[in-house]
Design a protein around this motif. Sequence first.
Motif, PDB file in Angstrom:
ATOM      1  N   THR A  32     -29.228 -22.850 -21.731  1.00  0.00           N
ATOM      2  CA  THR A  32     -30.396 -23.381 -22.442  1.00  0.00           C
ATOM      3  C   THR A  32     -30.064 -24.661 -23.179  1.00  0.00           C
ATOM      4  O   THR A  32     -30.828 -25.639 -23.140  1.00  0.00           O
ATOM      5  N   ALA A  33     -28.911 -24.672 -23.863  1.00  0.00           N
ATOM      6  CA  ALA A  33     -28.503 -25.872 -24.599  1.00  0.00           C
ATOM      7  C   ALA A  33     -28.304 -27.047 -23.646  1.00  0.00           C
ATOM      8  O   ALA A  33     -28.729 -28.179 -23.936  1.00  0.00           O
ATOM      9  N   ASP A  34     -27.673 -26.801 -22.501  1.00  0.00           N
ATOM     10  CA  ASP A  34     -27.444 -27.875 -21.545  1.00  0.00           C
ATOM     11  C   ASP A  34     -28.761 -28.384 -20.965  1.00  0.00           C
ATOM     12  O   ASP A  34     -28.976 -29.600 -20.842  1.00  0.00           O
ATOM     13  N   PHE A  35     -29.640 -27.452 -20.604  1.00  0.00           N
ATOM     14  CA  PHE A  35     -30.900 -27.847 -19.959  1.00  0.00           C
ATOM     15  C   PHE A  35     -31.788 -28.615 -20.930  1.00  0.00           C
ATOM     16  O   PHE A  35     -32.240 -29.738 -20.639  1.00  0.00           O
ATOM     17  N   LEU A  36     -32.044 -28.038 -22.100  1.00  0.00           N
ATOM     18  CA  LEU A  36     -32.940 -28.697 -23.055  1.00  0.00           C
ATOM     19  C   LEU A  36     -32.283 -29.935 -23.668  1.00  0.00           C
ATOM     20  O   LEU A  36     -32.980 -30.915 -23.982  1.00  0.00           O
ATOM     21  N   GLY A  37     -30.958 -29.888 -23.835  1.00  0.00           N
ATOM     22  CA  GLY A  37     -30.263 -31.044 -24.403  1.00  0.00           C
ATOM     23  C   GLY A  37     -30.373 -32.271 -23.533  1.00  0.00           C
ATOM     24  O   GLY A  37     -30.281 -33.403 -24.031  1.00  0.00           O
ATOM     25  N   ALA A  38     -30.561 -32.079 -22.232  1.00  0.00           N
ATOM     26  CA  ALA A  38     -30.772 -33.207 -21.328  1.00  0.00           C
ATOM     27  C   ALA A  38     -32.254 -33.492 -21.124  1.00  0.00           C
ATOM     28  O   ALA A  38     -32.681 -34.654 -21.119  1.00  0.00           O
ATOM     29  N   ALA A  39     -33.052 -32.441 -20.962  1.00  0.00           N
ATOM     30  CA  ALA A  39     -34.459 -32.628 -20.603  1.00  0.00           C
ATOM     31  C   ALA A  39     -35.275 -33.272 -21.721  1.00  0.00           C
ATOM     32  O   ALA A  39     -36.028 -34.229 -21.479  1.00  0.00           O
ATOM     33  N   VAL A  40     -35.160 -32.759 -22.938  1.00  0.00           N
ATOM     34  CA  VAL A  40     -36.028 -33.229 -24.028  1.00  0.00           C
ATOM     35  C   VAL A  40     -35.777 -34.706 -24.366  1.00  0.00           C
ATOM     36  O   VAL A  40     -36.724 -35.499 -24.398  1.00  0.00           O
ATOM     37  N   PRO A  41     -34.524 -35.132 -24.620  1.00  0.00           N
ATOM     38  CA  PRO A  41     -34.331 -36.563 -24.928  1.00  0.00           C
ATOM     39  C   PRO A  41     -34.724 -37.486 -23.774  1.00  0.00           C
ATOM     40  O   PRO A  41     -35.319 -38.545 -24.007  1.00  0.00           O
ATOM     41  N   VAL A  42     -34.399 -37.104 -22.544  1.00  0.00           N
ATOM     42  CA  VAL A  42     -34.758 -37.953 -21.406  1.00  0.00           C
ATOM     43  C   VAL A  42     -36.275 -38.057 -21.279  1.00  0.00           C
ATOM     44  O   VAL A  42     -36.826 -39.150 -21.052  1.00  0.00           O
ATOM     45  N   GLY A  43     -36.971 -36.930 -21.433  1.00  0.00           N
ATOM     46  CA  GLY A  43     -38.422 -36.961 -21.357  1.00  0.00           C
ATOM     47  C   GLY A  43     -39.038 -37.851 -22.421  1.00  0.00           C
ATOM     48  O   GLY A  43     -39.945 -38.651 -22.140  1.00  0.00           O
ATOM     49  N   LEU A  44     -38.550 -37.751 -23.664  1.00  0.00           N
ATOM     50  CA  LEU A  44     -39.098 -38.551 -24.759  1.00  0.00           C
ATOM     51  C   LEU A  44     -38.820 -40.038 -24.568  1.00  0.00           C
ATOM     52  O   LEU A  44     -39.704 -40.888 -24.753  1.00  0.00           O
ATOM     53  N   VAL A  45     -37.595 -40.368 -24.202  1.00  0.00           N
ATOM     54  CA  VAL A  45     -37.234 -41.779 -24.033  1.00  0.00           C
ATOM     55  C   VAL A  45     -37.981 -42.399 -22.857  1.00  0.00           C
ATOM     56  O   VAL A  45     -38.509 -43.519 -22.948  1.00  0.00           O
ATOM     57  N   PHE A  46     -38.027 -41.678 -21.742  1.00  0.00           N
ATOM     58  CA  PHE A  46     -38.705 -42.216 -20.562  1.00  0.00           C
ATOM     59  C   PHE A  46     -40.202 -42.326 -20.784  1.00  0.00           C
ATOM     60  O   PHE A  46     -40.851 -43.237 -20.256  1.00  0.00           O
ATOM     61  N   ASP A  47     -40.786 -41.420 -21.567  1.00  0.00           N
ATOM     62  CA  ASP A  47     -42.210 -41.514 -21.878  1.00  0.00           C
ATOM     63  C   ASP A  47     -42.478 -42.722 -22.769  1.00  0.00           C
ATOM     64  O   ASP A  47     -43.454 -43.460 -22.573  1.00  0.00           O
ATOM     65  N   ALA A  48     -41.580 -42.932 -23.754  1.00  0.00           N
ATOM     66  CA  ALA A  48     -41.734 -44.106 -24.630  1.00  0.00           C
ATOM     67  C   ALA A  48     -41.554 -45.394 -23.855  1.00  0.00           C
ATOM     68  O   ALA A  48     -42.165 -46.421 -24.191  1.00  0.00           O
ATOM     69  N   ALA A  49     -40.726 -45.365 -22.802  1.00  0.00           N
ATOM     70  CA  ALA A  49     -40.507 -46.557 -21.979  1.00  0.00           C
ATOM     71  C   ALA A  49     -41.587 -46.714 -20.909  1.00  0.00           C
ATOM     72  O   ALA A  49     -41.500 -47.616 -20.072  1.00  0.00           O
ATOM     73  N   GLN A  50     -42.591 -45.812 -20.947  1.00  0.00           N
ATOM     74  CA  GLN A  50     -43.728 -45.845 -20.017  1.00  0.00           C
ATOM     75  C   GLN A  50     -43.282 -45.736 -18.565  1.00  0.00           C
ATOM     76  O   GLN A  50     -43.813 -46.403 -17.679  1.00  0.00           O
ATOM     77  N   GLN A  51     -42.285 -44.877 -18.368  1.00  0.00           N
ATOM     78  CA  GLN A  51     -41.856 -44.579 -17.001  1.00  0.00           C
ATOM     79  C   GLN A  51     -42.946 -43.750 -16.321  1.00  0.00           C
ATOM     80  O   GLN A  51     -43.590 -42.914 -16.958  1.00  0.00           O
ATOM     81  N   ALA A  52     -43.145 -43.952 -15.040  1.00  0.00           N
ATOM     82  CA  ALA A  52     -44.280 -43.335 -14.343  1.00  0.00           C
ATOM     83  C   ALA A  52     -44.194 -41.813 -14.312  1.00  0.00           C
ATOM     84  O   ALA A  52     -45.207 -41.129 -14.417  1.00  0.00           O
ATOM     85  N   ARG A  53     -42.991 -41.245 -14.165  1.00  0.00           N
ATOM     86  CA  ARG A  53     -42.850 -39.788 -14.031  1.00  0.00           C
ATOM     87  C   ARG A  53     -41.792 -39.267 -15.013  1.00  0.00           C
ATOM     88  O   ARG A  53     -40.714 -38.819 -14.612  1.00  0.00           O
ATOM     89  N   PRO A  54     -42.074 -39.302 -16.334  1.00  0.00           N
ATOM     90  CA  PRO A  54     -41.060 -38.895 -17.315  1.00  0.00           C
ATOM     91  C   PRO A  54     -40.691 -37.429 -17.213  1.00  0.00           C
ATOM     92  O   PRO A  54     -39.527 -37.062 -17.417  1.00  0.00           O
ATOM     93  N   VAL A  55     -41.676 -36.560 -16.879  1.00  0.00           N
ATOM     94  CA  VAL A  55     -41.380 -35.125 -16.791  1.00  0.00           C
ATOM     95  C   VAL A  55     -40.438 -34.843 -15.628  1.00  0.00           C
ATOM     96  O   VAL A  55     -39.464 -34.082 -15.759  1.00  0.00           O
ATOM     97  N   TYR A  56     -40.709 -35.477 -14.469  1.00  0.00           N
ATOM     98  CA  TYR A  56     -39.842 -35.271 -13.303  1.00  0.00           C
ATOM     99  C   TYR A  56     -38.425 -35.777 -13.586  1.00  0.00           C
ATOM    100  O   TYR A  56     -37.434 -35.149 -13.210  1.00  0.00           O
ATOM    101  N   CYS A  57     -38.338 -36.909 -14.266  1.00  0.00           N
ATOM    102  CA  CYS A  57     -37.013 -37.457 -14.606  1.00  0.00           C
ATOM    103  C   CYS A  57     -36.278 -36.537 -15.569  1.00  0.00           C
ATOM    104  O   CYS A  57     -35.058 -36.326 -15.455  1.00  0.00           O
TER     105      CYS A  57
END
Length: 484
Positions: A32-57
Amino acid sequence: MAGTAVDPNASSTAPPRRLGDKARWYLPAAVTADFLGAAVPVGLVFDAAQQARPVYCAVGAALAWTAVQALRRRYATRALGESRGVLPVVHDWLILIGVLAVARVVTGESTPRLAALGALLPALLITVACHKLTYRHLFAARREAQAVSRVLVVGEPEAAEGVIAHLASRTDHPYVVVGVVPVGEGRLDSGVPVTARLGAVPHGPNADATAVLGAVRSHHADLVLVAPGVRIAGERLRRVAWALHDAGLELAVFPGLVEISVKRLETLSAGGLAVLRIAPPVRRGVQTLLKSAMDRAGAAVGLLLLSPLFLALILAIRLGSRGPAFYSQRRIGRDGVPFVMWKFRTMVVDADRLQAELAGANENDGLMFKMRRDPRVTRVGRLLRRTSMDELPQLFNVLTGSMSLVGPRPPLPEEVARYDETELRRLSVRPGMTGLWQISGRSDLSWDETIQLDLQYVDNWSFTSDVDVMGRTLRAVVDGRGAY
């Protein structure tokens, strides 16, 4: 606790806790720590950068990180909760960066590289934090003799007693000796239960195997540890190994080596013989050049950044007591070469003369002089020692090459004059500002423990181990344990 030689419940009918009985939350917590530790920051940063598919990334990065950990066997029962330090996690993280860099090229993902790299940094930090949490929990459990591996020792009495005594004296391992099967006649004084005894020579092709298997079942042992000798080797040992493996049990052989890093060991086969190759300690090459470069650069940067603190401490020391702010002392460095070591003064000016009067109050059991409440220490000196800031002027010694950032502590000439051949080996490398002694209890350690840690460093040194020690030094300084 792990290392205790005798288990009073060894012969009970109910099977006790085994190595696989580590807390069940270790695995889901790690995943859980590994999965969320990667997923949450990447999702937030990519969404802020207006990446087209932040959830998939985010999901892709999380799956890649957990996959790297799984392929590196970080989720195996044997690995969960065990101390591996920060460097293995950094290695895994760099592999993740490489994997995602390839995926970025393939998919054409366009998020700025620096932002993408920053988004992956929390995964590294959260994984390290999770490892620290499970390690502390497992260490506490093993002090209560839980989550341990129950060991049956087989060997000639003297060799078996040596293995039992060594394991009983240490707590940095998961082994609890619950029984011993001596080979041949001889007295055992450890108090470990003796269920069977093998003859000096085998009395039949299956007699040894039957006796050992019976002892394993009697003590619910997880592992059979053989201390080989003249009477238990070759064909005889092979037959015991066959029987144990056919029964689904593990066998380990103690080669008689201590304090040798597994990084220096290599298994070979020569004409059907299993050979254990031991690489010599690192004394030259690229790693030593990197160490020298890190020492000089680190000392230079440290002196530059800490210059305001130096001025403040100099003022505090001069106002706090009579005498100079700096204290110099003759110490012994690499290969027995003397040098002048610098520290901030923490004692009264005539401290060296007063030490002879306090000799009877020495709290160290070896050659070093240590007192918890040394009357020679000034008020400012106590704070400096508690925070280890009195050692900062040694950055000058590191810059000039007489010391290193990491290494054994530099001894006094009168201490070295009483060294034996074993203790002299700690002078094979440059002394350091910090080291295994610093992060393992400092003045709370006995003399034998101090020498053991120094020899472990001297024989098993590597550049990456130095980086790990420096990272762990910060925690030791904050903790302050053994600093007086």
